[in-house]
Design an enzyme around this catalytic site. Structure first.
Site, mmCIF file in Angstrom:
data_model
loop_
_atom_site.group_PDB
_atom_site.id
_atom_site.type_symbol
_atom_site.label_atom_id
_atom_site.label_comp_id
_atom_site.label_asym_id
_atom_site.label_seq_id
_atom_site.Cartn_x
_atom_site.Cartn_y
_atom_site.Cartn_z
ATOM 1 C CG HIS A 1 -2.035 1.061 1.000
ATOM 2 N ND1 HIS A 1 -1.798 2.391 1.267
ATOM 3 C CD2 HIS A 1 -3.301 0.988 0.556
ATOM 4 C CE1 HIS A 1 -2.886 3.088 0.988
ATOM 5 N NE2 HIS A 1 -3.812 2.257 0.562
ATOM 6 C CD GLU B 1 -3.545 5.148 -1.439
ATOM 7 O OE1 GLU B 1 -3.446 5.744 -0.357
ATOM 8 O OE2 GLU B 1 -4.569 4.537 -1.790
ATOM 9 C CG HIS C 1 -5.461 -0.133 -3.219
ATOM 10 N ND1 HIS C 1 -5.543 1.003 -3.985
ATOM 11 C CD2 HIS C 1 -5.491 0.275 -1.926
ATOM 12 C CE1 HIS C 1 -5.628 2.056 -3.174
ATOM 13 N NE2 HIS C 1 -5.613 1.636 -1.931
HETATM 14 CO CO CO Z 1 -5.467 3.076 -0.399
#
Ligand code: CO
Length: 296
Positions: free
Chosen positions: A174, A205, A237
């Protein structure tokens, strides 16, 4: 008479020992599992697997879940599914008779989400100081090199069926745009690469984005890339940013660059050796949020 007097200290000791043992027995441990949350039905498999493993590991203990994402809680509530916030979950555990709580972070690493969760639990503990005798905080998945190595082994065996020799594996973590979470991910990346040079890690991200990973994959000489999430759940995601059809997904960009792409959409929480790490962190935690840290 003398003998009887000498017996008194032993008797007192015996009474004390029994009292302590009894107090221990009467403590009821509740477990609070905390995740960001997901509203993707297929992604819930990871949470179901974790829930079943905790019920087995802590028989007789109430196991309660909290999602920290308000948006996801609201969305699920609209679909008729009630998921607690941290505050509501602690309330539930108190009502279930828990006197000791073991809070377990289901985050991959101690980034922004973990820090916020820890603060929420701490504030709740200060707000109701007499509610529980102890509130232990279980650390996230990757807390040591040993943890990272165990996750690498779990991924290797999980992906073995889908891999052929020469395939590269691109894992999507992530990451956080700000904070030190990205640095922990770099550590995990090093450990994974050590365990298997075909493992490549970038984030959706965070600071290490897909551009760097794509450059690395081009250099690797691999023709085929196996994509997998490096997240506890294979949610939005994984299904969109990683394996989705849109132009910006990792899958589309790899195809455009001439790679053959395979995907494995299984969250880390669906792998039992990974869940075992969480359970170990839950059991091992001596970090009682109800007390000042004890310095020798
Ligand atoms: Co996210």
């Amino acid at each position: 008479m003398q003998a009887a007097r000498r017996f008194v200290p032993f008797l007192l000791f015996f009474i004390l020992a029994v009292t302590i043992a009894h107090a221990r027995e009467t403590e009821k441990t509740g477990v609070l599992l905390v995740a960001f949350g997901t509203s993707v039905p297929e992604a819930k498999k990871a949470f179901d697997n974790i829930d079943a493993a905790y019920k087995k590991a802590f028989p007789g203990s109430p196991i309660v879940w909290a999602f920290t994402s308000q948006i996801i809680r609201k969305k699920l509530a609209a679909e008729g599914e009630r998921v607690y916030s941290i505050s509501e979950a602690l309330d539930r555990l108190a009502k279930d008779g828990a006197t000791v709580v073991r809070v377990q972070s289901l985050h991959v690493l101690a980034g922004q989400e973990f820090a916020e969760m820890a603060r929420s639990v701490l504030l709740e503990t200060k707000k109701y100081p007499d509610r529980f005798k102890a509130v232990y905080l279980g650390r996230p998945l990757l807390e040591s090199r040993e943890d990272a190595n165990s996750v690498a082994r779990a991924l290797s065996s999980e992906l073995a069926d889908k891999r052929e020799s020469g395939d590269a594996v691109a894992l999507m973590g992530h990451g956080n745009a700000a904070g030190r979470g990205d640095l922990v991910l770099e550590g995990a990346r090093a450990a994974l690469k050590n365990a298997d040079p075909a493992f490549h890690v970038a984030s959706v991200e965070g600071a290490r984005g897909f551009d760097e990973e794509l450059a690395e994959l081009k250099k690797s000489g691999a023709k085929t890339v196996l994509l997998a999430p490096f997240m506890v759940v294979a949610g939005d995601h994984a299904r969109n940013d990683l394996a989705g059809e849109e132009d910006e997904s990792w899958a589309s960009r790899l195809k455009k660059a001439g790679f053959k792409v395979k995907t494995s959409l299984k969250g880390l929480g669906e792998m039992n050796p990974v869940v075992d790490i969480f359970i170990r962190h839950t059991r091992e935690s001596k970090d009682n949020l109800a007390l000042e840290p004890r310095k020798p």
